[in-house]
Motif scaffolding. Sequence first.
Motif, short mmCIF file in Angstrom:
data_model
loop_
_atom_site.label_atom_id
_atom_site.label_comp_id
_atom_site.label_asym_id
_atom_site.label_seq_id
_atom_site.Cartn_x
_atom_site.Cartn_y
_atom_site.Cartn_z
N ILE A 142 34.92 32.68 37.69
CA ILE A 142 34.03 33.69 37.62
C ILE A 142 33.06 33.64 38.27
O ILE A 142 33.03 33.05 39.80
CB ILE A 142 32.48 33.72 36.28
CG1 ILE A 142 33.38 33.03 34.95
CG2 ILE A 142 31.91 35.50 36.46
CD1 ILE A 142 34.31 34.31 34.84
N TYR A 143 33.49 35.13 39.41
CA TYR A 143 32.67 35.41 40.77
C TYR A 143 31.41 36.17 40.79
O TYR A 143 31.94 37.09 39.64
CB TYR A 143 33.83 36.01 41.86
CG TYR A 143 35.45 35.48 42.19
CD1 TYR A 143 34.60 34.73 42.72
CD2 TYR A 143 35.58 35.15 41.52
CE1 TYR A 143 35.90 33.55 43.88
CE2 TYR A 143 36.86 34.22 41.30
CZ TYR A 143 36.92 33.71 42.38
OH TYR A 143 38.19 32.35 43.33
N ILE A 155 31.35 31.35 40.44
CA ILE A 155 30.00 30.72 40.79
C ILE A 155 29.95 29.34 39.35
O ILE A 155 31.28 30.00 38.73
CB ILE A 155 29.08 31.83 39.38
CG1 ILE A 155 29.08 32.85 40.21
CG2 ILE A 155 28.46 31.05 38.65
CD1 ILE A 155 28.65 34.22 39.34
N ASN A 156 30.26 28.55 39.78
CA ASN A 156 30.80 26.89 39.12
C ASN A 156 29.91 27.17 38.15
O ASN A 156 30.60 26.44 36.98
CB ASN A 156 30.28 25.60 40.19
CG ASN A 156 30.85 25.84 41.64
OD1 ASN A 156 30.31 25.97 42.36
ND2 ASN A 156 32.15 25.71 41.81
N VAL A 188 36.46 28.08 32.96
CA VAL A 188 37.53 29.42 33.42
C VAL A 188 38.22 28.94 34.96
O VAL A 188 37.45 28.36 35.67
CB VAL A 188 37.25 30.65 33.77
CG1 VAL A 188 38.23 31.89 34.65
CG2 VAL A 188 36.43 31.27 32.22
N VAL A 189 39.46 28.75 34.72
CA VAL A 189 40.09 27.76 35.83
C VAL A 189 41.53 28.94 36.48
O VAL A 189 41.92 29.42 36.14
CB VAL A 189 40.14 26.32 35.60
CG1 VAL A 189 41.90 26.55 34.66
CG2 VAL A 189 40.66 25.55 36.85
N ASN A 190 41.88 28.23 37.19
CA ASN A 190 42.46 29.34 37.97
C ASN A 190 44.22 27.96 37.34
O ASN A 190 44.68 27.08 38.01
CB ASN A 190 43.29 29.35 39.32
CG ASN A 190 44.23 29.60 39.76
OD1 ASN A 190 45.52 30.44 39.83
ND2 ASN A 190 43.70 30.68 41.17
N GLY A 191 45.22 28.87 36.42
CA GLY A 191 45.89 28.63 35.96
C GLY A 191 47.49 28.24 37.03
O GLY A 191 47.97 27.21 36.87
N CYS A 210 35.97 25.61 39.32
CA CYS A 210 35.85 26.45 37.96
C CYS A 210 34.88 26.82 37.79
O CYS A 210 34.31 26.41 39.11
CB CYS A 210 36.87 25.02 36.48
SG CYS A 210 35.89 24.09 36.42
N THR A 211 35.00 27.64 36.81
CA THR A 211 33.84 28.01 36.42
C THR A 211 33.61 27.79 34.83
O THR A 211 34.46 27.80 33.98
CB THR A 211 33.09 29.91 36.58
OG1 THR A 211 33.75 30.29 37.72
CG2 THR A 211 31.76 29.96 35.29
N VAL A 212 32.01 26.65 34.69
CA VAL A 212 31.51 26.51 33.37
C VAL A 212 30.98 28.02 32.91
O VAL A 212 29.61 27.95 33.98
CB VAL A 212 31.14 25.41 33.27
CG1 VAL A 212 30.94 25.09 31.90
CG2 VAL A 212 31.94 24.65 33.73
N ILE A 213 31.03 28.08 31.05
CA ILE A 213 30.39 29.15 31.32
C ILE A 213 29.20 28.21 29.49
O ILE A 213 29.95 28.21 29.01
CB ILE A 213 31.03 30.09 30.24
CG1 ILE A 213 32.00 31.34 31.32
CG2 ILE A 213 29.62 31.87 29.77
CD1 ILE A 213 33.16 32.26 31.46
#
Length: 216
Positions: A142-143, A155-156, A188-191, A210-213
Motif C-alpha cells: 500500500i502506498y 506504507i509498511n 500485501v506483497v509483490n508476488g 510489504c505492507t501489514v494491514i
Amino acid sequence: MEWVVKIGGSLFPDHAAVLLEKLRGEESVVICGGGDFADMVRHHDERKGFSASATHEAAILCMDITGRLLSDLVDSSRTVRTLQECRNAIDDGFTPVLLPSQLLRYTDPAEHSWRVTSDSLSLAVAHMLGAKLLIATDVDGIYTERPPASDAKLINDISAKDLLSFGETSVDEALPELLIKFKSDCYVVNGKYPSRVLSILRAGASAGICTVIRGD
C-alpha cells in the motif's frame, strides 16, 4: 494451514505460475484473482447494468477459471473446492488451489458490489480456515499515493481503520471493513518476487518489503 495466499490476477499467468511452484511444501492454500476475466465482466456491467448478484457470482466464477488454468501449469498443485479437500491435498503433498464458487455460494459474507473483489473473498476463506491472509499482487504493498506517482511512498504498517479513508488501493475497498469485523491482519506483497512471499510465510512481516494491514 497457517496461510491463505491470494495470487492476484495481475500476476496471471507467468508470474503466478512461478509463485505457485515456489509455494510447494509451504502448506498454504492458494486462491486466484479473477484477472482479465473479471475485468471483462466489469466492462460489460458498465455497459449493460447487470444485477449486483449476477456480476458478483460471475466474478467469483472468474476466480475459478484462473485457478483452474493456473493449476494446470504447475504439477505440484491440485484444484480443490472444499476446506476438507484443501487439507487432503496438503496431506498428499500438493499445494491446494481453491476454486471458491461452491464454497462461497452459501458462506459469502460480503456485499454484492464492485467494492468487493477476490481480496475480500480470500479473507473470508482465511477466516473460515483460521488462517492468515497474504495478498500477492504486482506492487510492493500500500502506498501513500497511487503508483506511479513520483511522491508515492510504501506504507509498511497501517491499521484497517486508517485504510478506510484511502478508497480503492492495491486492495479492494471492502477489505479493511472485513479485517476490522474479523479482527484479522493481512499482508500485501509483490508476488513478482517469490522470495519476499516465502520470507513472510516463514518469518512474518519483519522479513521483507510489504505492507501489514492490522485489523485491531
